[in-house]
Write a protein that holds these residues in place. Structure first.
Motif, PDB file in Angstrom:
ATOM      1  N   ALA A   1       0.815  -1.214   0.000  1.00  0.00           N
ATOM      2  CA  ALA A   1       0.000   0.000   0.000  1.00  0.00           C
ATOM      3  C   ALA A   1       0.846   1.261   0.000  1.00  0.00           C
ATOM      4  CB  ALA A   1      -0.919  -0.001   1.223  1.00  0.00           C
ATOM      5  N   GLN A   2       2.142   1.139  -0.258  1.00  0.00           N
ATOM      6  CA  GLN A   2       3.027   2.297  -0.190  1.00  0.00           C
ATOM      7  C   GLN A   2       3.605   2.588  -1.564  1.00  0.00           C
ATOM      8  OE1 GLN A   2       6.377   1.570   2.306  1.00  0.00           O
ATOM      9  NE2 GLN A   2       7.281   3.571   1.929  1.00  0.00           N
TER      10      GLN A   2
ATOM     11  N   HIS B   1       6.496  10.869  -3.606  1.00  0.00           N
ATOM     12  CA  HIS B   1       5.221  11.499  -3.263  1.00  0.00           C
ATOM     13  C   HIS B   1       4.934  12.674  -4.177  1.00  0.00           C
ATOM     14  CE1 HIS B   1       5.512   9.026   0.214  1.00  0.00           C
ATOM     15  NE2 HIS B   1       6.596   9.626   0.627  1.00  0.00           N
TER      16      HIS B   1
ATOM     17  N   LEU C   1      12.709  -0.698  -0.950  1.00  0.00           N
ATOM     18  CA  LEU C   1      12.842   0.564  -0.241  1.00  0.00           C
ATOM     19  C   LEU C   1      14.249   1.118  -0.316  1.00  0.00           C
ATOM     20  CD1 LEU C   1      10.742  -0.590   2.733  1.00  0.00           C
ATOM     21  CD2 LEU C   1      10.046   0.885   0.918  1.00  0.00           C
TER      22      LEU C   1
ATOM     23  N   GLN D   1       4.914  -3.367   6.633  1.00  0.00           N
ATOM     24  CA  GLN D   1       4.450  -2.049   6.219  1.00  0.00           C
ATOM     25  C   GLN D   1       3.520  -1.540   7.309  1.00  0.00           C
ATOM     26  OE1 GLN D   1       1.992  -1.054   2.411  1.00  0.00           O
ATOM     27  NE2 GLN D   1       4.146  -1.094   1.992  1.00  0.00           N
TER      28      GLN D   1
ATOM     29  N   ARG E   1      -3.800  17.954   2.445  1.00  0.00           N
ATOM     30  CA  ARG E   1      -2.658  17.071   2.236  1.00  0.00           C
ATOM     31  C   ARG E   1      -1.804  17.177   3.493  1.00  0.00           C
ATOM     32  NH1 ARG E   1       0.194  14.656  -2.113  1.00  0.00           N
ATOM     33  NH2 ARG E   1       2.430  14.929  -2.080  1.00  0.00           N
TER      34      ARG E   1
ATOM     35  N   ARG F   1       1.207  15.721   6.244  1.00  0.00           N
ATOM     36  CA  ARG F   1       2.525  15.087   6.210  1.00  0.00           C
ATOM     37  C   ARG F   1       2.744  14.320   7.510  1.00  0.00           C
ATOM     38  NH1 ARG F   1       7.772  18.858   5.641  1.00  0.00           N
ATOM     39  NH2 ARG F   1       9.420  17.296   5.752  1.00  0.00           N
TER      40      ARG F   1
ATOM     41  N   ASP G   1      14.715   2.912  11.905  1.00  0.00           N
ATOM     42  CA  ASP G   1      14.547   3.311  10.513  1.00  0.00           C
ATOM     43  C   ASP G   1      13.346   4.243  10.492  1.00  0.00           C
ATOM     44  OD1 ASP G   1      14.114   1.482   7.367  1.00  0.00           O
ATOM     45  OD2 ASP G   1      14.810   3.498   7.818  1.00  0.00           O
ATOM     46  N   GLY G   2      13.284   5.117   9.553  1.00  0.00           N
ATOM     47  CA  GLY G   2      12.148   6.029   9.510  1.00  0.00           C
ATOM     48  C   GLY G   2      11.994   6.668   8.158  1.00  0.00           C
TER      49      GLY G   2
ATOM     50  N   GLU H   1       9.100   9.625   5.820  1.00  0.00           N
ATOM     51  CA  GLU H   1       7.925  10.472   5.868  1.00  0.00           C
ATOM     52  C   GLU H   1       7.023  10.189   4.688  1.00  0.00           C
ATOM     53  OE1 GLU H   1       9.556  14.370   6.009  1.00  0.00           O
ATOM     54  OE2 GLU H   1      10.129  14.306   3.907  1.00  0.00           O
ATOM     55  N   MET H   2       5.841  10.705   4.775  1.00  0.00           N
ATOM     56  CA  MET H   2       4.797  10.320   3.839  1.00  0.00           C
ATOM     57  C   MET H   2       3.782  11.448   3.762  1.00  0.00           C
ATOM     58  SD  MET H   2       3.218   7.795   2.238  1.00  0.00           S
ATOM     59  CE  MET H   2       1.581   7.460   1.742  1.00  0.00           C
ATOM     60  N   TRP H   3       3.248  11.716   2.573  1.00  0.00           N
ATOM     61  CA  TRP H   3       2.141  12.663   2.439  1.00  0.00           C
ATOM     62  C   TRP H   3       0.866  11.895   2.167  1.00  0.00           C
ATOM     63  CZ3 TRP H   3       6.963  14.318   1.656  1.00  0.00           C
ATOM     64  CH2 TRP H   3       7.284  15.632   2.033  1.00  0.00           C
TER      65      TRP H   3
ATOM     66  N   ASP I   1      -3.221  12.397   1.027  1.00  0.00           N
ATOM     67  CA  ASP I   1      -4.283  13.284   0.560  1.00  0.00           C
ATOM     68  C   ASP I   1      -5.582  12.819   1.188  1.00  0.00           C
ATOM     69  OD1 ASP I   1      -2.557  13.300  -2.460  1.00  0.00           O
ATOM     70  OD2 ASP I   1      -2.996  15.096  -1.279  1.00  0.00           O
TER      71      ASP I   1
ATOM     72  N   PHE J   1      -7.003   4.640   3.759  1.00  0.00           N
ATOM     73  CA  PHE J   1      -5.985   3.726   4.256  1.00  0.00           C
ATOM     74  C   PHE J   1      -4.696   3.970   3.484  1.00  0.00           C
ATOM     75  CE2 PHE J   1      -3.971   0.040   5.846  1.00  0.00           C
ATOM     76  CZ  PHE J   1      -3.368  -0.612   4.784  1.00  0.00           C
ATOM     77  N   VAL J   2      -3.601   4.099   4.199  1.00  0.00           N
ATOM     78  CA  VAL J   2      -2.316   4.297   3.520  1.00  0.00           C
ATOM     79  C   VAL J   2      -1.267   3.379   4.123  1.00  0.00           C
ATOM     80  CG1 VAL J   2      -2.555   6.672   2.782  1.00  0.00           C
ATOM     81  CG2 VAL J   2      -1.798   6.197   5.084  1.00  0.00           C
ATOM     82  N   GLY J   3      -0.313   3.006   3.317  1.00  0.00           N
ATOM     83  CA  GLY J   3       0.895   2.347   3.803  1.00  0.00           C
ATOM     84  C   GLY J   3       1.919   3.441   4.017  1.00  0.00           C
ATOM     85  N   VAL J   4       2.204   3.726   5.281  1.00  0.00           N
ATOM     86  CA  VAL J   4       3.000   4.907   5.586  1.00  0.00           C
ATOM     87  C   VAL J   4       4.480   4.682   5.335  1.00  0.00           C
ATOM     88  CG1 VAL J   4       3.818   6.208   7.581  1.00  0.00           C
ATOM     89  CG2 VAL J   4       1.411   5.949   7.189  1.00  0.00           C
ATOM     90  N   GLY J   5       4.970   3.526   5.668  1.00  0.00           N
ATOM     91  CA  GLY J   5       6.389   3.261   5.492  1.00  0.00           C
ATOM     92  C   GLY J   5       6.622   1.778   5.663  1.00  0.00           C
ATOM     93  N   SER J   6       7.742   1.310   5.183  1.00  0.00           N
ATOM     94  CA  SER J   6       8.043  -0.110   5.279  1.00  0.00           C
ATOM     95  C   SER J   6       9.482  -0.292   5.708  1.00  0.00           C
ATOM     96  CB  SER J   6       7.866  -0.799   3.926  1.00  0.00           C
ATOM     97  OG  SER J   6       6.643  -0.447   3.355  1.00  0.00           O
TER      98      SER J   6
END
Lengths: 339, 607
Positions: A62-63, A161, A278, B426, B438, B440, B460-461, B463-465, B467, B475-480
Motif C-alpha cells: 500500500a506504499q 510522493h 525501499l 508495512q 494534504r 505530512r 529506521d524512519g 515520511e509520507m504525504w 491526501d 488507508f495508507v501504507g506509511v512506510g516499510s
C-alpha cells in the motif's frame, strides 16, 4: 511473489491487461528516474487512461515507491516508458504569477502548478531559494532547479510522493553492503587541483577560485574556466561552481562500478536483510568487506558512499546500484554538467 | 479397441479411456499411448548467490516455472475422412494462450483416487506420418502442452464462513488447572533420549517438563501434552481456547496445535483440531483458539515444536487456561482474523469473499491482509499495544475502537519482537480528517532490545504525504522496513507515528502488515455488501469485484483501489485479517485449489 503493483492514470494496471514486471529507478539527483514495463495486449487495443503524461505509480503493497508520467508508448509491442516528474519540468518556464521570468524556486513551482502548465510536482516542504543569475531570459523550471542544486550544493529532485526535496547527503549510512565485486579505482582524468574562473559582476569582471586551496605539499596545477556566460554572479556563487567542478574532476579513491546486489548483500544497520523495494537513489551506504589493499588506498576499513542510482525490477530479488562519483569527469564534461 | 484402465480428458473431451473408445458420430475415436506420455515437471527458478568469504553458494528457489507435458495421440476411424475430422476436432481443443486455458484431467486405474488436473496454457501437435498406419486407418500425433506449474485437486477447497460472533461471550472452564491428574507429557525424541516427564500445577498454571538425556541430540522435535479425561464442548461453545507459553526463550511465542486421540485409532494417531486464530496476549502468553465442532471429545492433546537448545533441557510448556467458548476471539468489532488451512504441498492463488452479515449493509473501506502463518503468533493489529498517544475518543466504528488525534501527540506502539517473524513490514494507518487537505506524517520503527530498555536502537524512519477528503476514511501504507530492526532474542519493536503538518487528522486504525514473500494486501472502498477478491493462476494482481447480489449477478469492479496485490496461499496455514470500517464482524470465506507436485492426495473437499 512480491507485492509490487502498478497504477497508471489512477487505474490499477491489471485492469487493462497482464503486464511484465515493472522496472524503475530512483536517483540521488532527480528523485524518480525512468520506469518501464510491457503490457500484454494485442496491437490494436485502446487502453483506458493511457496517454502520454498519464501518471505512473509503482506501489509496494500500500506504499508508493515511484511516481512518474508516461513518456513513450509503443503501440505495437506495448512497451511503456515513464520518467519522473522532473522530466515534465523540462518544458515548463519558470515564471511568477504575473508571467515574468523568476529565479525563485518556490514562486516558479507555485506558478507551474497553475493552469495551463498544471505541473504535478509539489513543494509541500516549502523549499525556498533564489538562483543568482541574469534575469533577462526565462529559464525552464528543470534548469532552474538544477542551477539551484549547483548553487546550494544540495541534491534536488522529486520524490515518490511528488514532493520536491533539497538535501545534503546523510552522514550516517542507512544500509550496509558487502559486495563481492566492488571495484575501487582512483583514476584521475585531470591533473588540476585548482580552478580559476572569471565571472561577471555588476561592475565588471572578477576572479574566483575553487576551494580548498591545494595544500603546501602539492604542486599547484590550475585549470581556467570561463564563467561569464552565466550572467551576473556573486563571489560566493562563483566559488561554489568552481568547487563543484573540482570535486567532479579530482581523483579520489571511490567505488566505480555498478553492482547487482541481492537481499543478502545489502543489509540494514541491524544486520537484517534490507527490504529491497525501499532502497533508493540518494541513500547513504557503507561498503564493507574490502580487501586490505583497498582499505589502504581509502585509508579506512570501510567506504561510505551515496547511491547515485538504484534500479529495481519487481519480483527480482536483486537490485542494481551505482555510486555517486563513479568516475571522475573531464573538465569539459564537468563544465557541461555544472555550468 | 484397447481397453484402457486410465482416463485422460482434455478440455472436457475424453482422449483416452473407456469414454474415448466410443466411436464419435463423425466416425473417429481417440486414444493416447502410454509409451511416450511424459508429464512435465515445473522447473524451479533458483537464485544462486556466491558466498563472499566462504566456499559454496547460497541457493533459494523463488518459484517455479511452467511445465511441458507430451504424449502420443492416436486417432483411429472408420475411414480417412473420419480421421481428418478427428484431427480437426482435436485441434479445436488446443488453447493458444489468448483465450481461456483448458484442463487436462488424468484419472488412474483406481477410480477412488483423486484426479490430477493440469491447467493448459498452450498446445501444439504434429503428425508423425507412417504409411502402414494410413493403411490401417490410424494416425499418430505428437502433442505438446504447456501448463501452469503443479497439478491441482479437482474441487475447490472452501474455508467456510464462521458463525457470527455472539453478543455475549459464554465461556466454560474445561480444566481448572488445580490438579495435574490426567495430564502427561511425551515427545517425539524417542525413548532412548527421554527422561520421565513431569507435570505439576501451581497457582493455576500447569507446567509440563521433560528433560532429555545428554548425547548431542540435534534438530527439533515435537512435544505432546495430553489430558486423558473426556470433556464436552457443546454446539453452543464450539471453540476451544488455550493459553500457553513455551519455556524456551527462543520460541516463547511459538504457536501450538491441539487434537485428540480418537478411540479405537492406532496408538499415537491423533486427530487435529483446526486452528482459528492465535495471538500474543499483553503479558506474553500465546492464546490459541481451535474449532471443535461442538461435540464432546474423549481426551485433549496439545502439541508443538520443541527446539532442542541445550542438553538436559528442563521445561517445555506452561498452560494457564483451557476453556470452551462461543466467541472466536474477536476483540474489536470491525475486524475479522482467522487462520485458513491450506491443503496441498505447493502455494496456490487464493480467492476470498467478504460480505456483511445481513447481506445489505455496505462494507465500507475494506482492508484484507494475508500472510503465511505458523512460525510465531503474528497479529497485524497494533492498537492493543499502544503505549502513548492522544486521548482516545471511543467509537466502535473505528477499527481500533477509538479515534486518536495525530497532530496533538505522536502515537507509539510497542509489540513483542518475538511475535514478528523477520520480514519486511508495512505500517498501515486508517486516517480521517474533517477538512480536505494534504497532511505530512513521519514514521519511525526501532527495537528496544531488553525489557528494561527505554531507548530505541537500530531505528529506521521516513515520511509520507497523505491526501485526505473531508470526512472520508482512507488507508495508507506509511512506510516499510525490515522488522525486527535488529536481531534480538527478546524485547519489543516500537513504532511511532507523528503528524508533521496539516490540519488535525484522526487515526482510527494502526497495523503492522507483513509485506514480504507471499503476503498480500487489498484495500478497497466498497459501498456494497459483497466483495470478491480472486487471484487467477497467473494474475499479477487480484481481480476485485463488488455488488449487492450474493451470486455476483450485478458485480462490478471498483475504481477506487488503494492497494491491489495478489493473495497467495502457502501450505499449511495462512493468516487472514480483514477490516471493514462500516460493518461489524464481516463474514469471510476463502477458496483455493490445492496444488500438488504430480498427484493430488485428495480431491479438495476433505477437511
Amino acid at each position: 511473489m512480491t507485492p509490487v503493483w502498478l497504477r497508471v492514470g489512477g487505474r490499477p494496471a491489471h485492469l487493462t491487461g497482464r503486464y511484465s514486471a515493472p522496472v524503475w529507478e530512483t536517483l540521488a539527483d532527480g528523485g524518480c528516474g525512468e520506469a518501464s514495463w510491457t503490457w500484454h495486449l494485442p496491437p490494436h487495443a485502446r487502453p483506458i487512461g493511457l496517454g502520454i503524461g498519464a501518471l505512473v505509480e509503482v506501489f509496494y503493497s500500500a506504499q508508493r515507491v515511484y511516481l512518474g508520467s508516461v513518456t513513450g508508448i509503443d503501440r505495437e509491442t506495448w512497451g511503456i516508458n515513464a520518467k519522473g516528474l522532473l522530466d515534465d519540468a523540462v518544458g515548463l518556464p519558470a515564471l511568477d504569477s504575473g508571467g515574468n521570468a523568476t529565479r525563485s524556486v518556490a514562486t516558479a513551482i507555485t506558478t507551474a502548478r497553475t493552469s495551463p502548465w498544471n505541473w504535478r510536482g509539489r513543494n509541500s516542504r516549502g523549499i525556498v531559494g533564489t538562483v543568482t543569475a541574469d534575469t533577462s531570459e526565462p529559464l525552464m523550471l528543470s534548469r532552474l532547479l538544477e542551477m539551484w542544486s549547483e548553487q546550494s550544493g544540495e541534491r534536488i529532485g522529486i520524490d515518490e510522493h511528488g514532493e520536491l526535496y533539497s538535501r545534503v547527503d546523510a552522514t550516517e549510512p542507512k544500509w550496509i553492503i558487502a559486495p563481492r565485486d566492488a571495484v575501487l579505482s582512483s583514476e584521475s582524468v585531470e591533473t588540476y587541483n585548482l580552478y580559476v574562473g572569471r565571472y561577471r559582476t555588476s561592475t565588471g569582471n572578477a576572479t574566483a577560485y575553487s576551494s580548498p586551496w591545494p595544500d603546501g605539499s602539492e604542486r599547484v596545477s590550475a585549470g581556467v574556466v570561463d564563467l561569464t556566460q552565466r550572467g551576473i554572479l556573486s563571489a560566493l556563487d562563483a566559488t561554489a561552481v568552481l568547487t563543484k567542478i573540482l570535486q567532479a574532476t579530482k581523483s579520489a579513491p571511490t567505488w566505480t562500478n555498478g553492482l547487482t546486489l541481492s537481499a543478502q548483500q545489502i543489509r540494514t544497520l541491524g544486520n537484517q536483510p534490507a527490504p529491497l523495494p525501499l532502497v533508493r537513489g540518494g541513500d547513504r551506504v557503507r561498503v564493507v568487506g574490502l580487501t586490505p589493499a583497498q582499505q589502504q588506498e581509502i585509508g579506512a576499513p570501510y567506504l561510505d558512499v551515496t547511491l547515485k542510482r538504484v534500479v529495481q525490477t519487481a519480483g527480482v530479488p536483486a537490485i542494481d546500484v551505482e555510486p555517486v562519483g563513479a568516475l571522475p569527469m573531464t573538465l569539459e564534461e564537468a563544465q557541461e554538467v555544472v555550468a | 479397441m484397447i481397453d484402457s484402465l486410465h482416463e485422460l480428458t482434455l478440455a472436457g473431451v475424453p482422449i483416452d479411456g473407456l469414454d474415448a473408445e466410443a466411436v464419435t458420430p463423425d466416425g473417429y475415436w481417440f486414444s493416447v499411448a502410454a509409451d511416450g506420455l511424459e508429464f512435465g515437471s515445473s522447473e524451479a527458478v533458483e537464485a544462486v548467490v556466491r558466498a563472499l568469504w566462504a566456499d559454496g553458494s547460497e541457493a533459494r528457489i523463488d518459484g517455479h516455472d511452467n511445465a511441458v507435458t507430451t504424449f502420443r495421440l492416436m486417432i483411429e476411424g472408420q475411414d480417412h475422412t473420419a480421421l481428418a475430422k478427428g484431427e480437426a476436432a482435436f485441434r479445436r481443443l488446443l488453447p493458444d494462450g489468448y483465450g481461456a486455458s483448458v484442463d487436462l484431467v488424468w484419472r488412474g486405474p483406481d477410480s477412488a483416487a483423486p484426479a490430477s488436473i493440469r491447467t493448459i496454457l498452450t498446445g501444439t501437435f504434429s503428425q508423425d506420418y507412417d504409411d502402414m498406419s494410413e493403411l490401417e486407418t490410424q494416425r499418430i500425433y505428437e502433442v505438446t502442452l504447456t501448463h501452469v506449474p503443479f497439478v491441482r485437486s479437482e474441487f475447490e477447497s472452501v474455508a467456510p464462513v464462521l458463525p457470527a460472533v455472539p453478543d455475549t461471550t459464554v465461556e466454560t472452564v474445561i480444566d481448572p488447572l488445580t490438579s495435574a491428574s490426567g495430564w502427561s507429557i511425551t515427545n517425539t525424541a524417542g525413548s532412548h533420549w527421554n527422561r520421565p516427564g513431569t507435570v505439576t500445577v501451581s497457582g493455576g498454571i500447569l507446567s509440563a517438563t521433560q528433560s532429555v538425556k545428554d548425547g548431542g541430540l540435534a534438530g527439533d522435535y515435537w512435544w505432546r501434552l495430553s489430558r486423558s479425561l473426556p470433556h464436552s464442548t457443546s454446539p453452543d461453545t464450539p471453540y476451544l481456547i488455550v493459553e500457553t507459553k513455551m519455556l524456551n526463550a527462543s520460541n516463547s511465542a511459538a504457536p501450538i496445535g491441539a487434537g485428540y486421540y480418537p478411540p479405537g485409532a492406532p496408538p499415537g494417531f491423533m486427530a487435529e483440531l483446526p486452528r482459528v486464530k492465535s495471538s500474543v496476549t499483553l503479558d506474553g502468553w500465546v492464546r490459541t483458539i481451535f474449532r471443535t465442532g461442538g461435540s464432546s471429545l474423549p481426551n485433549l492433546v496439545l502439541f508443538g515444536r520443541a527446539l532442542y537448545a541445550t542438553p538436559h533441557t528442563a521445561g517445555w510448556v506452561q498452560v494457564r487456561s483451557v476453556k470452551a467458548s462461543n466467541n472466536p476471539g474477536l476483540v474489536k468489532r470491525r475486524q475479522s482474523a482467522r487462520i485458513v488451512e491450506v491443503g496441498g504441498t505447493e502455494r496456490t492463488p487464493g480467492s476470498l469473499h467478504i460480505s456483511s452479515r445481513n447481506g445489505t449493509s455496505p462494507l465500507g473501506l475494506t482492508i484484507i491482509h494475508t500472510s503465511p502463518d505458523g512460525e510465531v503468533s503474528y497479529d497485524p493489529d497494533l492498537s492493543r499495544w499502544i503505549t502513548a498517544g492522544a486521548t482516545p475518543t471511543d467509537d466502535p466504528a473505528a477499527p481500533m475502537g477509538a479515534w486518536r488525534e495525530a497532530a496533538s501527540m505522536a502515537l507509539v506502539a510497542e509489540v513483542p519482537s518475538s511475535s514478528l517473524p523477520t520480514d519486511t513490514y508495512q505500517i498501515g494507518l486508517l486516517l480521517r480528517s474533517a477538512t480536505t487537505q494534504r497532511a505530512r506524517f513521519s514514521w519511525t520503527a526501532g527495537t528496544l532490545p531488553l525489557s528494561s530498555s527505554s531507548a530505541m536502537t537500530g531505528s529506521d524512519g521516513g515520511e509520507m504525504w497523505v491526501d485526505l477528503t473531508a470526512n472520508t476514511s482512507t488507508f495508507v501504507g506509511v512506510g516499510s522496513t525490515t522488522l525486527p530492526t535488529i536481531i534480538a532474542a527478546a524485547g519489543r519493536t516500537r513504532v511511532i507515528i507523528a503528524q508533521l503538518s496539516g490540519a488535525q487528522v484522526l487515526i482510527g486504525g494502526m497495523w503492522l502488515f507483513r509485506a514480504g514473500r507471499d503476503c498480500g494486501i487489498t484495500a478497497v472502498r466498497v459501498n456494497h455488501p459483497h466483495l470478491w477478491v480472486s487471484t487467477g493462476d497467473l494474475s499479477d494482481s487480484a481481480t476485485v469485484l463488488m455488488g449487492d447480489a450474493a451470486d455476483q449477478s450485478d458485480a462490478y469492479a471498483p475504481t477506487s483501489v488503494l492497494s491491489a496485490t495478489p493473495h497467495v496461499f502457502r501450505p499449511r496455514d495462512v493468516s487472514a485479517y480483514v477490516v471493514t470500517d462500516q460493518v461489524d464482524d464481516p463474514a469471510t470465506e476463502f477458496r483455493h485449489f490445492r496444488r500438488w507436485p504430480f498427484n493430488p492426495a485428495d480431491d479438495g473437499r476433505t477437511e
